[in-house]
Design an enzyme around this catalytic site. Structure first.
Site, PDB file in Angstrom:
ATOM      1  N   ASP A 226     -53.171  -4.002 -19.893  1.00 41.58           N
ATOM      2  CA  ASP A 226     -53.489  -3.951 -21.320  1.00 41.58           C
ATOM      3  C   ASP A 226     -52.489  -3.023 -22.006  1.00 41.58           C
ATOM      4  OD1 ASP A 226     -54.513  -3.608 -23.859  1.00 41.58           O
ATOM      5  OD2 ASP A 226     -56.507  -2.947 -23.218  1.00 41.58           O
TER       6      ASP A 226
ATOM      7  N   HIS B 242     -36.793  -6.346  -6.718  1.00 47.49           N
ATOM      8  CA  HIS B 242     -37.826  -6.307  -5.678  1.00 47.49           C
ATOM      9  C   HIS B 242     -37.538  -5.216  -4.648  1.00 47.49           C
ATOM     10  CE1 HIS B 242     -41.098  -7.456  -3.219  1.00 47.49           C
ATOM     11  NE2 HIS B 242     -41.002  -8.759  -3.307  1.00 47.49           N
TER      12      HIS B 242
END
Length: 466
Positions: free
Chosen positions: A397, A168
């Protein structure tokens, strides 16, 4: 409102981890993380997990592990710091050593079909530990190790799971989405020699502290709550807690909106509305005393917001993939929160959001972090929420179409607002068993009361026209 949980169990057969390096040589050297990036609370690996259906009648390579491994290598040419290693300098300052060593990659197989997950595709994902390379934790050593861990798990039905965990300190939700979209472009056939449609920009200096640091705002997110040790929840873990997903339909949200005075209804976002409602229900369920201080903390996206206080405020450039966020904090007592109408909680959260989005707040946050030694944010008596309903995180995708689910794999004391079918919002919750039952009862009663009130208003409107 609906709530659900799952008891699915399976085991994944994993191969040995390997390092995937950039597909061609990349620059070497040290890159500083910003003073927003390297705060203590971001020293962990955030999971994002994707479930994809099988690709029937498609063209090209049908082994998702092979496709994604090659696409990662191509994307890392442009996002080469992700292939490096974090080092720690004096003063707990973190930098990225751009070594080009690569990211960790594991391929696996699991004797389970996608359909077995049913409606359980919401954090915590069942058996998430089988689909991710690392054990999930809200803290970790982040230096001298890969910054990204990827596991591709082929399922019995021909579908697969892409599990990612990234440090992070390096990226926020928008940043990892941008990187994974680049991976998706290469996985769908973009030439390896081409560049991603969105070019990555480092520019971390825009979120550095001033010299000398001079915070201009009070930063409640880094101030401990009063009587912090006497909290109802242990911030160190979730042992003994249970998880449930609460689904708020579009009708539920409309009913709650009817609880607000007319002046707030049209300008109150779904996030503000559900946050105020669940904050009140959660506070009541945990049984805080009326005088106990409670916090609501939430992530504010700084993209498109002025990050300094100047006559021509600089905005973060397109392609910036670092941590571009601040925390809004609303603070009150449990008694005031639960006794006041829903509109009062909405107004407190809206005011906190306005403060965090104000000119110069980001730079003030960086100043505060440096002067306080890069602390972790407060967790005691704090309900922390991230809104992912408008994120593109769930649309990545990689050549098999949009995922059935894309988002966090787990949740702890912090939670998310996630998009749900039909315009609804899913809110995972983690609480002690008794508090969870009280929370569910409170949510159910609150929605029912709001719906009944809406019906009375409609009936009155009809009668007035007769």
């Amino acid at each position: 409102m609906a709530a659900s949980s799952s008891s699915l169990a399976f085991t994944a057969c994993r191969g040995d981890p390997e390092l995937v390096a950039p597909a061609r040589s990349t620059p070497r050297g040290i890159k500083r993380l910003s003073d927003i990036d390297d705060q203590g609370s971001f020293r962990f690996y955030r999971s994002v997990i994707y479930f994809y259906r099988s690709r029937h009648g498609g063209v090209g390579d049908d082994d998702p592990a092979r496709v994604i491994r090659a696409a990662l290598a191509a994307a890392l040419v442009h996002y080469y710091p992700i292939a490096g290693r974090i080092r720690e300098l004096p003063g707990r300052k973190l930098v990225v050593d751009c070594t080009g060593e690569g990211v960790s990659f594991v391929e696996a197989d699991a004797d389970v079909a996608l359909e077995a997950f049913n409606d359980a595709l919401c954090p915590p994902i069942p058996c998430a530990g089988e689909l991710l390379s690392l054990p999930e934790s809200n803290s970790a050593v982040v230096t001298d190790r890969p910054l990204l861990y990827v596991q591709v798990t082929r399922l019995r039905c021909g579908g697969f799971v892409l599990g990612t965990q990234i440090c992070h300190n390096l990226v926020d939700a928008a940043g990892i989405t941008q990187f994974l979209q680049a991976v998706g472009e290469f996985a769908r056939g973009a030439p390896v020699a081409s560049a991603p449609s969105v070019q990555p920009v480092w520019a971390r200096e825009l979120l550095d502290s001033r010299d000398p640091p001079r915070p201009e705002h009070r930063h409640l997110e880094y101030e401990p709550a009063s009587d912090e040790a006497n909290d109802k929840l242990s911030p160190g873990g979730v042992d003994g807690l249970i998880h449930r997903k609460f689904l708020f339909s579009a009708a539920d949200i409309d009913a709650l909106r009817g609880e607000l005075p007319p002046r707030l209804r049209s300008r109150c976002s779904r996030f503000l509305l559900l946050s105020a409602f669940t904050w009140r229900c959660r506070t009541a369920a945990l049984g805080y005393a009326p005088g106990d201080e409670v916090h609501f903390m939430f992530v504010v996206n700084l993209r498109g917001v002025s990050v300094t206080r100047t006559t021509t405020p600089p905005l973060l450039p397109e392609g910036f993939y670092g941590n571009a966020l601040a925390f809004g904090v609303a603070r009150t007592t449990a008694g005031e929160l639960c006794a006041a109408p829903l509109s009062r909680a909405v107004e407190m959260i809206a005011a906190a959001r306005a403060r965090a989005m104000g000119d110069g707040y980001a730079r003030s946050t960086a100043d505060a972090l440096v002067t306080r030694g890069r602390p972790r944010f407060t967790t005691a008596r704090t309900y922390l929420v991230t809104d992912l309903t408008r994120s593109s995180l769930h649309e990545v995708d990689v050549g098999w179409g949009k995922p059935v689910y894309g988002g966090p794999a787990t949740t702890t004391l912090a939670t998310f607002h996630l998009p749900a079918p039909g315009g609804g919002i899913a809110v995972p919750m983690c609480l002690p068993p008794e508090a969870m039952e009280r929370f569910a009862d409170g949510v159910r009663a609150g929605i029912a009361a709001a719906a009944a009130g809406s019906s009375r208003v409609e009936d009155s409107s009809v009668l007035s026209k007769m």
